[in-house]
Scaffold this active site. Structure first.
Site, PDB file in Angstrom:
ATOM      1  N   GLY A 202       0.814  -1.204   0.000  1.00 33.34           N
ATOM      2  CA  GLY A 202       0.000   0.000   0.000  1.00 33.34           C
ATOM      3  C   GLY A 202       0.844   1.249   0.000  1.00 33.34           C
ATOM      4  O   GLY A 202       2.049   1.203   0.272  1.00 33.34           O
ATOM      5  N   PRO A 204       2.425   4.921   1.187  1.00 29.89           N
ATOM      6  CA  PRO A 204       2.932   5.317   2.511  1.00 29.89           C
ATOM      7  C   PRO A 204       1.821   5.917   3.372  1.00 29.89           C
ATOM      8  O   PRO A 204       0.967   6.660   2.886  1.00 29.89           O
ATOM      9  CB  PRO A 204       4.006   6.367   2.186  1.00 29.89           C
ATOM     10  CG  PRO A 204       4.394   6.100   0.771  1.00 29.89           C
ATOM     11  CD  PRO A 204       3.166   5.588   0.090  1.00 29.89           C
ATOM     12  N   GLY A 205       1.846   5.587   4.654  1.00 25.24           N
ATOM     13  CA  GLY A 205       0.905   6.179   5.600  1.00 25.24           C
ATOM     14  C   GLY A 205      -0.428   5.485   5.710  1.00 25.24           C
ATOM     15  O   GLY A 205      -1.327   5.995   6.377  1.00 25.24           O
ATOM     16  N   THR A 206      -0.594   4.310   5.076  1.00 19.18           N
ATOM     17  CA  THR A 206      -1.894   3.644   5.119  1.00 19.18           C
ATOM     18  C   THR A 206      -2.022   2.676   6.294  1.00 19.18           C
ATOM     19  O   THR A 206      -3.062   2.038   6.447  1.00 19.18           O
ATOM     20  CB  THR A 206      -2.146   2.886   3.805  1.00 19.18           C
ATOM     21  OG1 THR A 206      -1.006   2.065   3.500  1.00 19.18           O
ATOM     22  CG2 THR A 206      -2.379   3.867   2.671  1.00 19.18           C
ATOM     23  N   LYS A 208       0.451   0.096   7.427  1.00 19.92           N
ATOM     24  CA  LYS A 208       1.000  -1.262   7.296  1.00 19.92           C
ATOM     25  C   LYS A 208       1.714  -1.683   8.579  1.00 19.92           C
ATOM     26  O   LYS A 208       1.488  -2.783   9.096  1.00 19.92           O
ATOM     27  CB  LYS A 208       1.968  -1.308   6.101  1.00 19.92           C
ATOM     28  CG  LYS A 208       1.308  -0.984   4.765  1.00 19.92           C
ATOM     29  CD  LYS A 208       2.277  -1.128   3.612  1.00 19.92           C
ATOM     30  CE  LYS A 208       3.340  -0.052   3.614  1.00 19.92           C
ATOM     31  NZ  LYS A 208       2.788   1.280   3.371  1.00 19.92           N
ATOM     32  N   HIS A 424      -8.442  35.096 -11.120  1.00 26.08           N
ATOM     33  CA  HIS A 424      -7.999  33.761 -11.517  1.00 26.08           C
ATOM     34  C   HIS A 424      -8.780  32.687 -10.758  1.00 26.08           C
ATOM     35  O   HIS A 424      -9.316  31.743 -11.355  1.00 26.08           O
ATOM     36  CB  HIS A 424      -6.493  33.625 -11.252  1.00 26.08           C
ATOM     37  CG  HIS A 424      -5.928  32.281 -11.568  1.00 26.08           C
ATOM     38  ND1 HIS A 424      -5.197  32.045 -12.707  1.00 26.08           N
ATOM     39  CD2 HIS A 424      -5.990  31.089 -10.909  1.00 26.08           C
ATOM     40  CE1 HIS A 424      -4.823  30.775 -12.735  1.00 26.08           C
ATOM     41  NE2 HIS A 424      -5.287  30.172 -11.641  1.00 26.08           N
ATOM     42  N   GLU A 425      -8.865  32.810  -9.440  1.00 24.22           N
ATOM     43  CA  GLU A 425      -9.547  31.795  -8.644  1.00 24.22           C
ATOM     44  C   GLU A 425     -11.044  31.800  -8.905  1.00 24.22           C
ATOM     45  O   GLU A 425     -11.668  30.736  -8.961  1.00 24.22           O
ATOM     46  CB  GLU A 425      -9.257  32.019  -7.152  1.00 24.22           C
ATOM     47  CG  GLU A 425      -7.792  31.946  -6.759  1.00 24.22           C
ATOM     48  CD  GLU A 425      -7.144  30.625  -7.162  1.00 24.22           C
ATOM     49  OE1 GLU A 425      -7.852  29.608  -7.259  1.00 24.22           O
ATOM     50  OE2 GLU A 425      -5.930  30.620  -7.398  1.00 24.22           O
ATOM     51  N   HIS A 428     -11.782  29.821 -12.040  1.00 28.36           N
ATOM     52  CA  HIS A 428     -11.896  28.379 -11.788  1.00 28.36           C
ATOM     53  C   HIS A 428     -13.283  28.033 -11.256  1.00 28.36           C
ATOM     54  O   HIS A 428     -13.937  27.091 -11.727  1.00 28.36           O
ATOM     55  CB  HIS A 428     -10.851  27.947 -10.744  1.00 28.36           C
ATOM     56  CG  HIS A 428      -9.457  27.875 -11.260  1.00 28.36           C
ATOM     57  ND1 HIS A 428      -9.115  27.184 -12.398  1.00 28.36           N
ATOM     58  CD2 HIS A 428      -8.294  28.393 -10.774  1.00 28.36           C
ATOM     59  CE1 HIS A 428      -7.807  27.281 -12.601  1.00 28.36           C
ATOM     60  NE2 HIS A 428      -7.290  28.025 -11.629  1.00 28.36           N
ATOM     61  N   ASP A 500      -1.661  25.089 -14.145  1.00 30.69           N
ATOM     62  CA  ASP A 500      -2.954  24.653 -14.680  1.00 30.69           C
ATOM     63  C   ASP A 500      -2.810  24.182 -16.121  1.00 30.69           C
ATOM     64  O   ASP A 500      -3.377  23.153 -16.509  1.00 30.69           O
ATOM     65  CB  ASP A 500      -3.961  25.804 -14.612  1.00 30.69           C
ATOM     66  CG  ASP A 500      -4.223  26.254 -13.177  1.00 30.69           C
ATOM     67  OD1 ASP A 500      -4.099  25.403 -12.276  1.00 30.69           O
ATOM     68  OD2 ASP A 500      -4.537  27.436 -12.966  1.00 30.69           O
TER      69      ASP A 500
END
Length: 654
Positions: A202, A204-206, A208, A424-425, A428, A500
């Site tokens: 899996g 990283p960070g899941t 294990k 710009h934002e 979007h 973008d």
């Protein structure tokens, strides 16, 4: 361990005895006692008797001591009865001398003997000490072959399955391993054998490593933990020796679990090294293969290994009989994220307004480690603001910090750049609001975070694992909305939309070359990526198509991107008044929440300054995870497993 302690104690005991002998030899003897010949000692007593002085004669074994006004003298004799006879023969009467008899001191004899051998003892002790030091150095060199695995006893479990959430399928798979360890007879009666190994795969960070510790805690057996990189050292053969020592320890403590973290450090495919010399890593891997399934096997030892690079592992390591099961731990879905947030929220004072369901919807693509960091960041923010509990604003702020970084409040920008970033934002957000396959807008901000000058967050309605052509096209339009808004308002574009444009081009190319979404090219995969297992990365792409096909690919990519650009231009031109109205509000407030954006879009929030209370629950339209400035296909790991599914915030870095 005890034998080593006894050996060291024996050496120190000899040194201490030698020091005490020196002390007693030097300091115990009276300083005024003088040893003289026996005849001189008799003459002293006779002279004192004639002068009227009564000396004290002490006889202790073979030693006689005379205390007279002139001092204390001693001499050695053969028999203590001779002293009285010799004094009588010299005219000394019994009333002219005081005779005392003392039992001979055994300590004196031993100390005298020890004093005689003292130089030899000191020399021998120093020699033994130097030999021990040399032997210790040699043992240290030989200890490179010893395993450095850390052993955790199973009688005091620190982690159980209760502490692991969001990976229910993986927990179910490993629960059977726990049953094998607890009730082996139940499976042996049916002819089932215990799995030799379980491979946890899996990102990283899941969780294990956490899940493997939970297995050991549930089974109540010893747990050996070691990293794959700890096997290999600078000396040849050390890795294989450590593997043998590790499994020897495991067999002595069986039944037990051996956990090897990041096994790809030693388990990479053999024959992938550069050059023809002997590879120490391959020798270590060979020893692991033999220990897991060789002639001498022990079914009471289960090996659990974890890696996030299963594609580079040796096929001999992955076959049944070594790793019988491969358990995949993917990033959690919305239900898993909710459960993980509950685990990490235990013991933390959460306000009643904090909605874990809303937070779970805002964090698609987050791993268990990301969610743990999210709750921790929120707690730190609440403490920094001197609050007694964690409120929803801290949680919202923590999401932004985890994804984009902390606010850069000290960054000074001009009013023009601030306006460009705002338009710009809003570009979007407006295009995404107008297209049917884009996600609802959750938040707009022109506050700089990390390397971005601003960002737009979307809330996906659901977790996506498949993407359609229409979804791609609408998301491309939203991606290019910021670039188009700058062209419409200012008559030219800036460097802000560079990321973008790069992402839009990348998505369009993959639509053509990988996903078969071009009618002109058709369902054909074009371009073969070359990989070297030793390097572990893609090093280039092989062109398995002609120049004419390359031109067709370029023209199709251009057509798709230009079509998205035209769609964004048409939407923003038609809604120019809304673009200006929302952008001006964003310039003023610097941050606009989803509901306020919806009100401004509908013309409801123009006159009053609507201030959102972040503690209020989110509206249904804004109730799902965090996305990029357009929800791009990289958030779907099922389409391309090697793409990071964590969303990226889009925006215009001013």
């Amino acid at each position: 361990m005890d034998t080593k302690w006894l050996r060291n104690s024996f050496v120190y005991l000899i040194i201490m005895v030698a020091i005490l002998a020196v002390f007693f030899t030097i300091f115990q003897q009276p300083g005024k006692e003088k040893t003289v010949p026996l005849t001189d000692l008799y003459q002293t007593v006779v002279n004192d008797a004639k002068n009227g002085n009564k000396d004290t004669v002490t006889i202790a074994g073979n030693k006689v001591v005379v205390k007279s006004p002139e001092g204390t003298r001693s001499a050695w004799i053969g028999d203590r009865t001779d002293v009285l006879q010799q004094l009588h023969d010299r005219g000394v009467q019994d009333n002219q001398v005081s005779i005392e008899f003392q039992a001979p001191s055994q300590w004196g004899n031993w100390l005298g003997l020890l004093g005689s051998f003292l130089p030899l003892i000191i020399f021998g002790g120093l020699l033994l000490f130097m030999m021990r030091q040399a032997q210790g150095t040699n043992n240290q060199a030989l200890s490179f072959g010893k395993s450095r695995a850390r052993m955790f006893l199973g009688n005091k479990p620190t982690v159980t399955f209760v502490d692991v959430a969001g990976v229910d399928e993986a927990k179910q798979e490993l629960a059977e391993v726990v049953e094998f360890l607890k009730y082996p007879d139940k499976f042996a009666a049916l002819g089932a054998r215990i799995p030799r190994g379980v491979l946890l795969v899996g990102p990283p960070g899941t969780g294990k490593t956490l899940l493997s510790r939970a297995v050991a805690g549930e089974a109540g057996v010893p747990f050996f933990s070691i990293s794959g990189s700890e096997f290999v050292e600078m000396f040849v053969g050390v890795g294989a020796s450590r593997v043998r020592d590790l499994f020897d320890q495991a067999k002595r403590n069986s039944p037990c679990i051996v956990f090897v973290d990041e096994i790809d450090a030693v388990g990479r495919q053999r024959g992938a090294g550069l050059g023809g010399s002997h590879d120490e890593r391959e020798q270590t891997l060979n020893q692991i293969l033999v220990e897991m399934d060789g002639f001498d096997t022990n079914t009471n030892v289960i090996v659990i290994a974890a890696t996030n690079r299963p594609d580079v592992l040796d096929p001999a390591l992955l076959r049944p009989g070594r790793f019988d099961r491969q358990v995949v731990l993917d990033r959690p879905d919305i239900k898993g994220r909710r459960a993980i947030l509950e685990v990490h929220a235990k013991g933390k004072p959460l306000d009643k307004t904090v909605s874990l369901d809303t937070l779970a919807k805002q964090t698609p693509g987050f791993s268990g480690a990301d969610l743990s960091n999210l709750v921790n960041e929120a707690a730190i923010l609440a403490a920094r603001r001197n609050k007694k509990a964690i409120y929803m604003p801290e949680m919202e702020e923590a999401i932004d910090r985890v994804v984009a970084g902390p606010e850069r409040k000290s960054r000074i920008i001009s009013e023009k750049e601030k306006a460009i970033t705002a338009y710009h934002e809003v570009g979007h957000a407006l295009v995404a609001r107008a297209l049917p396959n884009c996600d609802p807008v959750h938040k707009l901000s022109i506050v700089a975070r990390g390397m971005m000058g601003g960002y737009t967050r979307f809330l996906p309605v659901e977790d996506r694992y498949l993407w359609t052509k229409s979804q791609f096209e609408d998301n491309l339009g939203s991606l290019l909305g910021g670039h188009t808004a700058e062209e419409i308002i200012f008559g030219e574009s800036t460097t802000g939309p560079s990321n973008d444009i790069e992402r839009a081009t990348h998505i369009a190319r993959r639509m053509v070359t990988e996903y078969g979404m071009s009618a002109k090219i058709g369902p054909i995969a074009l371009g073969h990526k070359e990989e070297l297992v030793f390097l572990g990365r893609e090093i280039g792409e092989q062109r398995n198509y002609s120049e004419a096909t390359a031109q067709d690919i370029d023209s199709e990519v251009r057509r798709i991107v230009e079509h998205a650009h035209d769609v964004a231009r048409e939407i923003l031109t038609r809604n120019r008044d809304k673009l200006v109205r929302i952008a001006e509000r964003l310039i003023k407030d610097e941050t606009i929440e989803g509901q306020l954006f919806e009100n401004l879009f509908n013309g409801d929030g123009i006159a009053p300054d609507i201030e959102e209370t972040p503690e209020q629950p989110e509206q249904p339209a804004a109730d799902t995870g965090i996305a990029a400035s357009a929800s791009e296909p990289e958030a779907a790991p099922q389409i391309k497993p090697d793409l990071p599914p964590r969303p990226q915030l889009g925006g215009a870095p001013a």
